[in-house]
Design a protein around this motif. Structure first.
Motif, short mmCIF file in Angstrom:
data_model
loop_
_atom_site.label_atom_id
_atom_site.label_comp_id
_atom_site.label_asym_id
_atom_site.label_seq_id
_atom_site.Cartn_x
_atom_site.Cartn_y
_atom_site.Cartn_z
N ASP A 79 0.45 8.96 2.49
CA ASP A 79 -0.37 9.65 3.49
C ASP A 79 0.37 9.81 4.81
OD1 ASP A 79 -2.44 9.90 1.71
OD2 ASP A 79 -3.58 8.20 2.48
N PHE B 95 0.85 -1.20 0.00
CA PHE B 95 0.00 0.00 0.00
C PHE B 95 0.89 1.25 0.00
CE2 PHE B 95 -2.77 -3.28 1.55
CZ PHE B 95 -4.03 -2.96 1.07
N LEU C 143 -7.46 -5.19 8.11
CA LEU C 143 -7.07 -3.85 7.69
C LEU C 143 -8.23 -3.10 7.06
CD1 LEU C 143 -4.88 -1.69 7.25
CD2 LEU C 143 -4.24 -2.90 5.15
N ALA D 203 -2.54 0.86 12.02
CA ALA D 203 -3.51 0.01 11.32
C ALA D 203 -2.81 -0.90 10.32
CB ALA D 203 -4.55 0.89 10.62
N HIS D 204 -1.73 -0.42 9.71
CA HIS D 204 -1.03 -1.19 8.68
C HIS D 204 0.12 -2.03 9.24
CE1 HIS D 204 -2.69 0.27 4.76
NE2 HIS D 204 -3.18 1.21 5.56
N MET E 85 -0.59 4.43 1.30
CA MET E 85 -0.58 4.66 2.74
C MET E 85 0.71 5.34 3.17
SD MET E 85 0.70 3.82 5.92
CE MET E 85 1.54 2.25 5.73
N ARG F 50 -8.89 1.25 1.54
CA ARG F 50 -8.07 0.79 0.44
C ARG F 50 -7.94 -0.73 0.42
NH1 ARG F 50 -3.95 5.74 1.35
NH2 ARG F 50 -4.35 5.14 3.50
N LEU G 68 -2.69 5.77 11.54
CA LEU G 68 -2.65 5.15 10.22
C LEU G 68 -1.56 4.08 10.17
CD1 LEU G 68 -3.52 5.06 7.23
CD2 LEU G 68 -1.87 6.90 6.79
N TRP H 76 -10.27 -0.58 8.94
CA TRP H 76 -9.68 0.71 9.29
C TRP H 76 -9.32 1.54 8.07
CZ3 TRP H 76 -10.02 1.63 14.35
CH2 TRP H 76 -10.10 0.53 15.21
N ASP H 77 -9.08 0.88 6.95
CA ASP H 77 -8.62 1.60 5.76
C ASP H 77 -9.35 1.03 4.55
OD1 ASP H 77 -7.24 2.74 3.60
OD2 ASP H 77 -5.35 2.79 4.70
#
Length: 311
Positions: A225, A219, A299, A244-245, A222, A305, A241, A302-303
């Motif tokens: 960001d 990602f 994931l 979460a990843h 991400m 994507r 963020l 939360w995201d």
């Protein structure tokens, strides 16, 4: 042309292959388009995760040219590390003639002393041409070459064409601090620091003074960001963020299967056509694949994507 002001995310691009091992040119174009849409600051090809040693010289140049052509005004850095300077010079010069922004050079594992390391990069810069900006790759975990902050300072000061450090030491946060302290004291000229290791420490590396990342991960949007939020001073949002990843980032960092994980995720996101690697390679086991699917499902809560990926 790459220079010391580079910031943001320079995504490390894998080399897409068809299932029979041929280079997948359609996926290269789709991948570059996806990276550009994600907001990356640049693309790096023929790195370690690009399976560069598995390509012959003509294939490597063809991949570099196609990525440069597709990227347009997006800067492209080409990995040119090679056992000998003749091959390094050939790929560096032809890549720059095709429109690359710069090249990346890693030290060979045979280097042992500080003087050997400093001397190697001086010879490498001379070999490819001192007009070509280059990225110094510092990855002791994979290469076995340890570069202290003092050695990096010597390399940067001795080679004006060295405009960026790809920092992948581990642990390495204090190295970033030391290099920035050299600059603060006036003992080191400005240069960019982008970090690797799949973004595993990117949250803290940015706070230590890194300018961004030069790495992969499934990602990259991400990572873009995260760098942006950090630059805006939004530390808690950036950390949320990242958190979460983190389970998927951690999973991808496993030695031996990291590239398989990354290609699997990129394939599920529709960015490349297959997850094929050229042999020798390690494929994901059914159990590993199921674990990645589980992490992606978590994931997605939360995201967005990670939501609705292809099976």
């Amino acid at each position: 042309m790459l220079d010391h002001t580079a910031t943001g995310v320079f995504v490390i691009a894998p080399t897409p292959f068809h299932e029979d091992g041929r280079i997948d040119q359609g996926s290269i174009d789709r991948m570059v388009d996806a990276f550009a849409a994600a907001g990356v600051a640049g693309v790096t090809v023929l790195g370690m995760m690009g399976e560069a040693p598995k390509l012959d010289a003509e294939e490597a140049l063809a991949v570099a040219r196609q990525v440069v052509r597709r990227a347009g005004r997006l800067p492209v850095v080409v990995g040119v590390s090679a056992p000998g300077f003749a091959a390094m010079r050939s790929l560096a010069r032809t890549s720059m003639e095709a429109g690359a922004a710069g090249v990346m050079i890693a030290p060979p594992p045979s280097l042992r002393t500080d003087d050997q390391i400093v001397g190697y990069f001086s010879q490498a810069s001379e070999a490819i041409g001192r007009d070509i900006p280059f990225v110094l790759q510092d990855y002791p975990l994979a290469l076995g070459v340890v570069m202290t902050p003092a050695v990096i300072r010597r390399i940067v000061e001795a080679n004006p064409a060295c405009v960026m450090l790809k920092h992948e030491d581990w642990p390495g946060l204090d190295k970033i601090t030391a290099l920035r302290a050299f600059q603060g004291e006036g003992g080191l000229r400005p240069f960019s620091i982008l970090t690797g290791n799949g973004g595993l420490f990117l949250d803290l590396e940015l706070e230590r003074g890194a300018d961004g990342a030069m790495t992969g991960y499934g990602f990259p949007d991400m990572l873009v960001d995260l760098v942006r939020l950090s630059a805006e001073g939004r530390r808690e949002a950036a950390q949320d963020l990242f958190d979460a990843h983190l389970p998927l980032i951690r999973y991808e960092q496993q030695p031996g299967i990291g590239l398989a994980v990354r290609k699997y995720v990129l394939r599920r996101r529709g960015i490349i056509g297959t997850e094929t690697q050229r042999r020798p390679a390690v494929a994901l086991s059914p159990a590993s694949r199921a674990e990645v699917d589980y992490l992606l499902a978590r994931l997605a809560r939360w995201d967005g994507r990670a939501a609705g990926l292809a099976p």
